[in-house]
Design an enzyme around this catalytic site. Structure first.
Site, PDB file in Angstrom:
ATOM      1  N   CYS A  38     -10.922   2.747   0.429  1.00 15.08           N
ATOM      2  CA  CYS A  38      -9.670   3.234   0.735  1.00 15.08           C
ATOM      3  C   CYS A  38      -9.135   2.280   1.944  1.00 15.08           C
ATOM      4  O   CYS A  38      -9.782   2.430   2.867  1.00 15.08           O
ATOM      5  CB  CYS A  38      -9.339   4.790   0.804  1.00 15.08           C
ATOM      6  SG  CYS A  38      -7.591   5.184   1.517  1.00 15.08           S
ATOM      7  N   HIS A  55      -7.015   2.859   4.187  1.00  9.48           N
ATOM      8  CA  HIS A  55      -6.605   3.766   5.415  1.00  9.48           C
ATOM      9  C   HIS A  55      -8.051   3.962   6.121  1.00  9.48           C
ATOM     10  O   HIS A  55      -7.906   4.326   7.249  1.00  9.48           O
ATOM     11  CB  HIS A  55      -6.278   5.040   4.745  1.00  9.48           C
ATOM     12  CG  HIS A  55      -4.782   5.027   4.690  1.00  9.48           C
ATOM     13  ND1 HIS A  55      -4.191   4.532   3.421  1.00  9.48           N
ATOM     14  CD2 HIS A  55      -3.691   5.577   5.156  1.00  9.48           C
ATOM     15  CE1 HIS A  55      -2.833   4.666   3.526  1.00  9.48           C
ATOM     16  NE2 HIS A  55      -2.554   5.353   4.394  1.00  9.48           N
ATOM     17  N   CYS A  89      -4.209  -1.565  -1.725  1.00  5.50           N
ATOM     18  CA  CYS A  89      -4.332  -0.054  -1.877  1.00  5.50           C
ATOM     19  C   CYS A  89      -5.645   0.081  -3.100  1.00  5.50           C
ATOM     20  O   CYS A  89      -5.212  -0.706  -4.241  1.00  5.50           O
ATOM     21  CB  CYS A  89      -3.211   0.559  -2.509  1.00  5.50           C
ATOM     22  SG  CYS A  89      -3.263   2.151  -3.094  1.00  5.50           S
ATOM     23  N   ASP A 132       0.743  -1.191  -0.064  1.00  5.41           N
ATOM     24  CA  ASP A 132       0.048   0.130   0.044  1.00  5.41           C
ATOM     25  C   ASP A 132       0.913   1.311  -0.010  1.00  5.41           C
ATOM     26  O   ASP A 132       2.047   1.062   0.190  1.00  5.41           O
ATOM     27  CB  ASP A 132      -0.734  -0.026   1.145  1.00  5.41           C
ATOM     28  CG  ASP A 132      -1.800   1.173   1.473  1.00  5.41           C
ATOM     29  OD1 ASP A 132      -2.283   1.551   0.397  1.00  5.41           O
ATOM     30  OD2 ASP A 132      -1.984   1.800   2.428  1.00  5.41           O
ATOM     31  N   SER A 133       0.251   2.457   0.066  1.00  2.00           N
ATOM     32  CA  SER A 133       1.238   3.577   0.134  1.00  2.00           C
ATOM     33  C   SER A 133       1.538   3.957   1.309  1.00  2.00           C
ATOM     34  O   SER A 133       2.272   4.777   1.675  1.00  2.00           O
ATOM     35  CB  SER A 133       0.298   4.716  -0.575  1.00  2.00           C
ATOM     36  OG  SER A 133      -0.815   5.064   0.474  1.00  2.00           O
ATOM     37  N   GLU A 177      -3.414   8.093   8.156  1.00  4.77           N
ATOM     38  CA  GLU A 177      -1.718   8.106   8.123  1.00  4.77           C
ATOM     39  C   GLU A 177      -0.969   8.945   9.244  1.00  4.77           C
ATOM     40  O   GLU A 177      -0.053   8.435   9.702  1.00  4.77           O
ATOM     41  CB  GLU A 177      -1.226   8.734   6.650  1.00  4.77           C
ATOM     42  CG  GLU A 177       0.101   8.231   6.333  1.00  4.77           C
ATOM     43  CD  GLU A 177       0.274   6.798   5.985  1.00  4.77           C
ATOM     44  OE1 GLU A 177       1.644   6.295   6.297  1.00  4.77           O
ATOM     45  OE2 GLU A 177      -0.583   5.934   5.684  1.00  4.77           O
TER      46      GLU A 177
HETATM   47  N1  DGL Z   1      -4.724   3.150   0.984  1.00 10.03           N
HETATM   48  C1  DGL Z   1      -4.823   3.641  -0.407  1.00 10.03           C
HETATM   49  C2  DGL Z   1      -6.160   3.314  -0.879  1.00 10.03           C
HETATM   50  O1  DGL Z   1      -6.586   2.305  -0.514  1.00 10.03           O
HETATM   51  C3  DGL Z   1      -4.269   4.785  -0.695  1.00 10.03           C
HETATM   52  C4  DGL Z   1      -4.370   6.183   0.117  1.00 10.03           C
HETATM   53  C5  DGL Z   1      -3.259   7.259  -0.517  1.00 10.03           C
HETATM   54  O2  DGL Z   1      -2.470   6.998  -0.613  1.00 10.03           O
HETATM   55  O3  DGL Z   1      -3.873   8.251  -1.069  1.00 10.03           O
HETATM   56  O4  DGL Z   1      -6.601   3.822  -1.895  1.00 10.03           O
END
Ligand code: DGL
Length: 301
Positions: free
Chosen positions: A190, A192, A81, A18-19, A160
């Site tokens: 997402c 996150h 992600c 993931d990011s 984050e």
């Molecule tokens: N967790 C990620 C997602 O599911 C990326 C969030 C991001 O880096 O903007 O899209």
């Protein structure tokens, strides 16, 4: 291999990325479903957030990290992600010779199963929402379900950075228009977002079910490895390794509370090393994907 011959157990790790921290919510679900499997998790914290970036750029990140994981001999890759999935899942599935699983289709499937009034909301990054990956995935499963989409980028920052101040107000103002559509199900599009689900629940209201794709993704990982005869042997305890392009200390602490338990030492991966993995073949694949995008846009105009 001749029919009827069982494949041996496969103790190579599962690769996930993931990011940043968000994909650890999916890694947790995979580790719970498959406690005997080794996992290598990669958090691209130095380049987080992915959401505001051009999808073509994110697609390049997907290929770099996929290549990094492939060099660690993973038997399957999970793009944990949504933005990465929307940008690069199809290409990653063509480029890598191990199965690659994304998070969009499993989330869409879970939402279609859960909705009663057939009105589903989805929140995600700008990249994910603008890609229309969710409405497309829902339509492919059940064209009778209406999808209401909204980008909520501030949620990524808050999750984050572990920021809690003001997040309830942000959540209410983001989600009020969605609440008024009468949806009964909201996809957390997402990875996150499960980290701030209390604020999201507060903004959308009690009557709406929240869908995170983590469990559905874990079930797909189990199915895929089972079908391919690639589960690790029974009774084994899986080892979990972590890597980040950011500061390992800053990744380990919050990462431990998302994953549940200490991450131990996280390996630092330099961006230059990651970027150097882009060889001729990957570059050509990226150019081909960009050409295909341009043709699709032209066809829609
Ligand atoms: N967790 C990620 C997602 O599911 C990326 C969030 C991001 O880096 O903007 O899209």
């Amino acid at each position: 291999m001749p029919p009827g011959i069982l494949l041996p157990m496969d103790e190579r790790p599962i690769g996930m990325f993931d990011s940043g921290l968000g994909g650890l919510t999916v890694a947790r679900a995979v580790a719970d479903a498959l406690p005997g499997e080794d996992i290598v998790y990669f958090g691209d914290t130095a380049r987080c957030p992915y959401g505001p970036r051009d999808l073509a750029e994110v697609r390049g990140f997907v290929l770099q990290i996929g290549t990094w994981l492939a060099a660690r001999d993973v038997k399957l890759i999970v793009v944990a992600c949504n933005t990465g999935t929307a940008a690069g899942l199809a290409l990653a599935q063509r480029v890598f010779d191990v199965p690659v699983i994304g998070v969009v289709e499993p989330g869409a499937r879970a939402a279609v199963k859960a909705t009663v009034n057939r009105k589903v909301g989805v929140i995600g990054t700008v990249g994910t929402i603008e890609s229309e990956a969710y409405p497309r995935a829902v339509r492919a499963i059940d064209a009778g379900v209406t999808v209401f989409s909204m980008a909520t980028p501030k949620f990524v920052e808050a999750a984050e950075a572990g920021i809690r101040t003001g997040i309830y107000e942000v959540s209410r103002s983001y989600l009020d228009p969605l609440r008024r559509t009468g949806i009964d199900t909201l996809i957390l599009g997402c990875t996150h977002f499960p980290l701030i689900d209390t604020a999201i629940r507060n903004g959308i209201g009690r009557g709406v079910q929240l869908i995170s794709s983590a469990e559905e993704v874990a079930a797909e990982v189990v199915d895929t490895l089972e079908r391919r005869g690639q589960l690790a042997s029974a009774g084994r305890t899986g080892r979990h390794r972590f890597a980040t392009t950011g500061d390992p200390g800053e990744f380990q602490r919050p990462g431990g509370s998302v994953f549940g338990g200490s991450l131990g030492h996280a390996e630092r991966v330099e961006l230059a090393a990651l970027e150097s993995l882009m060889d001729e073949r990957l570059r050509a694949a990226l150019v081909e994907a960009a050409d295909a995008d341009a043709r699709e846009v032209a066809a829609c105009e």
